[in-house]
Design an enzyme around this catalytic site. Structure first.
Site, PDB file in Angstrom:
ATOM      1  N   SER A   1       0.853  -1.194   0.000  1.00 20.73           N
ATOM      2  CA  SER A   1       0.000   0.000   0.000  1.00 20.73           C
ATOM      3  C   SER A   1       0.888   1.242   0.000  1.00 20.73           C
ATOM      4  O   SER A   1       2.098   1.149   0.225  1.00 20.73           O
ATOM      5  CB  SER A   1      -0.875   0.006   1.260  1.00 20.73           C
TER       6      SER A   1
ATOM      7  N   ASP B   1      -0.992  -1.373  -4.148  1.00 18.91           N
ATOM      8  CA  ASP B   1      -2.353  -1.506  -3.647  1.00 18.91           C
ATOM      9  C   ASP B   1      -2.918  -0.109  -3.331  1.00 18.91           C
ATOM     10  O   ASP B   1      -2.225   0.717  -2.708  1.00 18.91           O
ATOM     11  CB  ASP B   1      -2.289  -2.364  -2.374  1.00 18.91           C
TER      12      ASP B   1
ATOM     13  N   ASP C   1      -7.031   3.952  -7.462  1.00 22.32           N
ATOM     14  CA  ASP C   1      -8.260   3.895  -6.674  1.00 22.32           C
ATOM     15  C   ASP C   1      -8.934   5.271  -6.689  1.00 22.32           C
ATOM     16  O   ASP C   1      -8.627   6.135  -5.885  1.00 22.32           O
ATOM     17  CB  ASP C   1      -7.917   3.462  -5.240  1.00 22.32           C
TER      18      ASP C   1
ATOM     19  N   GLU D   1     -11.090   0.732  -9.070  1.00 23.36           N
ATOM     20  CA  GLU D   1     -12.115   0.420  -8.079  1.00 23.36           C
ATOM     21  C   GLU D   1     -13.389   1.184  -8.363  1.00 23.36           C
ATOM     22  O   GLU D   1     -13.354   2.369  -8.661  1.00 23.36           O
ATOM     23  CB  GLU D   1     -11.612   0.837  -6.691  1.00 23.36           C
TER      24      GLU D   1
ATOM     25  N   ASP E   1      -4.757  -8.652   3.977  1.00 27.87           N
ATOM     26  CA  ASP E   1      -3.766  -7.942   4.779  1.00 27.87           C
ATOM     27  C   ASP E   1      -3.957  -8.242   6.271  1.00 27.87           C
ATOM     28  O   ASP E   1      -3.085  -8.809   6.934  1.00 27.87           O
ATOM     29  CB  ASP E   1      -3.866  -6.430   4.509  1.00 27.87           C
TER      30      ASP E   1
HETATM   31  P1  13P Z   1      -8.021  -6.831   4.672  1.00 28.88           P
HETATM   32  O1  13P Z   1      -6.984  -6.123   5.493  1.00 28.88           O
HETATM   33  O2  13P Z   1      -9.396  -6.664   5.238  1.00 28.88           O
HETATM   34  O3  13P Z   1      -7.645  -8.227   4.402  1.00 28.88           O
HETATM   35  O4  13P Z   1      -8.065  -6.072   3.248  1.00 28.88           O
HETATM   36  C1  13P Z   1      -6.936  -6.114   2.441  1.00 28.88           C
HETATM   37  C2  13P Z   1      -7.111  -5.297   1.220  1.00 28.88           C
HETATM   38  O5  13P Z   1      -8.187  -5.141   0.677  1.00 28.88           O
HETATM   39  C3  13P Z   1      -5.902  -4.689   0.650  1.00 28.88           C
HETATM   40  O6  13P Z   1      -6.203  -3.912  -0.460  1.00 28.88           O
HETATM   41  O1  G3H Z   2      -6.475  -2.085   1.911  1.00 32.93           O
HETATM   42  C1  G3H Z   2      -5.677  -1.562   2.701  1.00 32.93           C
HETATM   43  C2  G3H Z   2      -4.539  -2.363   3.196  1.00 32.93           C
HETATM   44  O2  G3H Z   2      -4.942  -3.149   4.278  1.00 32.93           O
HETATM   45  C3  G3H Z   2      -3.375  -1.485   3.500  1.00 32.93           C
HETATM   46  O3  G3H Z   2      -3.474  -0.838   4.714  1.00 32.93           O
HETATM   47  O4  G3H Z   2      -2.727   1.505   4.267  1.00 32.93           O
HETATM   48  O5  G3H Z   2      -2.526   0.487   6.559  1.00 32.93           O
HETATM   49  O6  G3H Z   2      -1.026  -0.267   4.701  1.00 32.93           O
HETATM   50  P1  G3H Z   2      -2.371   0.291   5.084  1.00 32.93           P
HETATM   51 ZN    ZN Z   3      -8.123  -3.005  -0.294  1.00 33.23          ZN
END
Ligand code: 13P
Ligand code: G3H
Ligand code: ZN
Length: 285
Positions: free
Chosen positions: A49, A81, A103, A133, A231
């Site tokens: 991310s 991401d 996104d 998205e 995640d």
């Molecule tokens: P979770 O943390 O709920 O598994 O979501 C992960 C995600 O969508 C990363 O883009």
């Molecule tokens: O979708 C989001 C991911 O879980 C990333 O989270 O921005 O805290 O790294 P983060």
């Molecule tokens: Zn996500």
């Protein structure tokens, strides 16, 4: 073997399974993902991310992921991401990411299309694939009422229009999942997944997949989901393992001893997810 996001997702789309896309912030998570992918013979997406890149540095994340992918016997894509920033996306591409998200879901449709199109043109020119998205995926803390659901979830007609206009390679859809730990059991709109898949006939993506029961994940895959983002389940596994170790061994200060059990535990949960997503055994060479 380093491959583009499109290659991995088209293989999943054509063969009816989902590839796990697992978030990383450090070396141990990268290694756990690759070890799980090799053990289960799964294609895999390693993703970071914007927060992850800020924490570790884009060069460190890209460097680790590239080494992991190149040394690996399975197909691996490196993915940004939830990218929202043009410069950040460019930087990731320059550092060797083979796939990115733009996104724009927080913007009105017209603006989301405009921003996504800009990124697609630039990314496709250098062989990088793009996920976009549509709809509001949100966090588990954002309670969405029944009345709000229709507005928040991805509209199939809008999805068709969006893909035609932007030419994205994959689309993340809002169908009842949310980021972070769930308070109750998430209820997915399976019919919406089915309809969107039939209308788009392309790879579709599920975010917020940690904590979604196995049966629901399998049903979502059978209805056409091809990329599943995880995640929180990895973070929680890491935390549980480190906490248990430190509680049991309060005087051990060597980070290798503290983190090694967490790397093993992360590998195990990731391998379980790969079997659940039906990506196990789907790696090609
Ligand atoms: P979770 O943390 O709920 O598994 O979501 C992960 C995600 O969508 C990363 O883009
Ligand atoms: O979708 C989001 C991911 O879980 C990333 O989270 O921005 O805290 O790294 P983060
Ligand atoms: Zn996500």
């Amino acid at each position: 073997m380093l491959v583009s996001g499109k290659q991995i997702l088209m293989h999943a789309h054509e063969n009816g399974y989902a590839v796990g896309a697992f978030n990383v912030n450090n070396m141990e998570a990268v290694q756990a993902i690759i070890e799980a992918a090799e053990a289960t013979k799964s294609p895999v997406i390693i993703q970071a991310s914007q927060g992850g890149l800020k924490y570790a540095g884009v060069e460190y994340i890209a460097g680790m992921c590239k080494i992991a992918a190149e040394k690996s016997s399975v197909p691996v894509a490196i993915h940004l991401d939830h990218g929202t920033d043009f410069k950040q996306i460019m930087l990731c591409i320059r550092n060797g990411f083979t796939s990115v998200v733009i996104d724009g879901s927080q913007h009105p449709l017209k603006e989301n299309i405009k921003k996504t199109k800009e990124i697609v043109e630039m990314a496709h020119a250098v062989g990088v694939s793009v996920e976009a998205e549509l709809g509001k995926i949100g966090g588990t803390e954002d309670d969405i009422s029944v009345d709000e659901k229709d507005a928040a979830y991805t509209d199939p007609d809008e999805a068709v229009h969006f893909v035609e206009e932007t030419k994205v390679d994959s689309l993340a859809i809002a169908v009842g999942t949310a980021h972070g730990p769930y308070k109750g059991e998430p209820k997915l709109d399976f019919n919406r997944i089915k309809v969107i898949k039939e209308r788009l006939n392309m790879p579709i993506v599920l975010h917020g997949s940690s904590g979604v029961p196995e049966e629901s994940i399998k049903k979502a895959v059978s209805f056409g989901i091809n990329k599943i983002n995880i995640d929180t389940d990895i973070r929680m596994t890491f935390h549980k393992s480190v906490k248990e170790f430190v509680d049991k061994n309060p005087d051990v200060y060597d980070p290798r001893k503290i983190i090694e059990p967490a790397r093993v535990a992360m590998k195990e949960i990731i391998a379980e997810k790969m079997s659940m997503f039906s990506s196990a055994g789907k790696a090609w060479r």
